[in-house]
Design an enzyme around this catalytic site. Structure first.
Site, PDB file in Angstrom:
ATOM      1  N   ARG A  41       0.784  -1.234   0.000  1.00  0.00           N
ATOM      2  CA  ARG A  41       0.000   0.000   0.000  1.00  0.00           C
ATOM      3  C   ARG A  41       0.818   1.287   0.000  1.00  0.00           C
ATOM      4  NH1 ARG A  41      -3.698   0.931   4.194  1.00  0.00           N
ATOM      5  NH2 ARG A  41      -5.436   1.484   2.843  1.00  0.00           N
ATOM      6  N   ASP A  42       2.144   1.209   0.170  1.00  0.00           N
ATOM      7  CA  ASP A  42       2.931   2.448   0.140  1.00  0.00           C
ATOM      8  C   ASP A  42       4.337   2.184  -0.404  1.00  0.00           C
ATOM      9  OD1 ASP A  42       3.362   5.171   0.434  1.00  0.00           O
ATOM     10  OD2 ASP A  42       4.079   4.985   2.493  1.00  0.00           O
ATOM     11  N   LEU A  43       4.413   1.439  -1.505  1.00  0.00           N
ATOM     12  CA  LEU A  43       5.710   1.128  -2.098  1.00  0.00           C
ATOM     13  C   LEU A  43       6.264   2.356  -2.821  1.00  0.00           C
ATOM     14  CD1 LEU A  43       7.696  -1.259  -2.546  1.00  0.00           C
ATOM     15  CD2 LEU A  43       6.620  -1.568  -4.775  1.00  0.00           C
TER      16      LEU A  43
ATOM     17  N   ASN B  47      11.163   3.470   0.414  1.00  0.00           N
ATOM     18  CA  ASN B  47      10.832   2.273   1.180  1.00  0.00           C
ATOM     19  C   ASN B  47      11.538   1.027   0.654  1.00  0.00           C
ATOM     20  OD1 ASN B  47       9.221   3.481   3.065  1.00  0.00           O
ATOM     21  ND2 ASN B  47       7.298   3.079   1.999  1.00  0.00           N
TER      22      ASN B  47
END
Length: 258
Positions: A81-83, A87
């Protein structure tokens, strides 16, 4: 519960979650130490150690391995959900590992989707379908991964800020239409890349960022195709090395017979 689930997820291309704190207002996740920081730092203009083309391909394969495991190797599947490049962390040996599972969700079935009323992810990486449907699923991660690939290829930030903000997809589309691969690839590489491998990576990335999620490939396919790109580049390097050696040997001085 979510942190406990993530502590039992293990893969060589995922940063290990070694502990967490959930005490009153104090909440934190504790990950393994990654000596070379994050990918965004290495792609920034201020970084003097330019990632080679082969290093970029290997990082893309590593990250694809990690995401493919979350999607297809975990039961239930996990959607990050937040690649994004910040990250994706790098070990001392430049092995890439996906980090920051703070927004991750485990789905009860492989084809389930999560409907959210609050934004998930980071502007520029966020699946455009989310704005109309509020749905987050595996194909949302595939979109984000495609953006990461474009950053690796171009060396450009996801959003270029100037008189007007330009998304990396808007920047690359005209160059693809002109077939201008040398303008697409990060100029800091100074042409040190295999053109066929470069075009293939661009094609993979653009398939990942298709506006309709169902048309995007599964991460298993993305991983397989990126491995082919890496093999193509490695094969090209080996051929070049062999040719250089043959060329060098042809100029060796042979002692005169006495």
């Amino acid at each position: 519960m979510q942190a406990q689930l993530l502590m039992i997820v293990h893969h060589k291309n995922l940063v290990s979650l070694v502990g967490y704190c959930d005490e009153d207002d104090n909440k934190a996740l504790v990950y393994e130490y990654m000596a070379n920081g994050n990918l965004r730092q290495h792609l920034s203009d201020g970084n003097q150690n330019i990632l080679s083309w082969i290093e970029r391909l290997q990082i893309s394969v590593d990250a694809a391995h990690g995401l493919e495991y979350l999607h297809n190797g975990c039961r239930p599947p996990i959607v990050h959900r937040d690649l994004k490049t910040s990250n994706i962390l790098l070990t001392e040996n430049m092995q890439a590992k996906i980090a920051d599972f703070g927004l991750s969700r485990a789905f009860s079935t492989e084809f389930a989707s999560h409907i959210s009323t609050c934004p998930a992810g980071t502007p520029g990486y966020l699946d455009p379908e989310f704005h109309s449907s509020g749905v987050i699923n595996k194909k949302s991660d595939v979109y984000s991964f495609g953006i990461v690939l474009l950053e690796l290829v171009c060396g450009q930030p996801v959003i270029t800020r100037g008189e007007e903000c330009i998304h990396i997809i808007e920047w690359i589309n005209p160059l693809i239409e002109r077939g201008d691969i040398r303008r697409i690839i990060d100029p800091r590489l100074q042409g040190e890349f295999n053109i066929n491998a470069a075009w293939k990576v661009v094609e993979i990335a653009m398939s990942c960022v298709l506006p309709i999620g169902i048309k995007r490939p599964d991460m298993s396919r993305v991983l397989s195709e990126l491995k082919e790109c890496l093999d193509l580049e490695m094969g090209s390097k080996e051929t070049q090395t062999t040719e250089n050696q043959i060329f060098a040997n042809s100029f060796e001085i042979t002692p005169l017979a006495r």
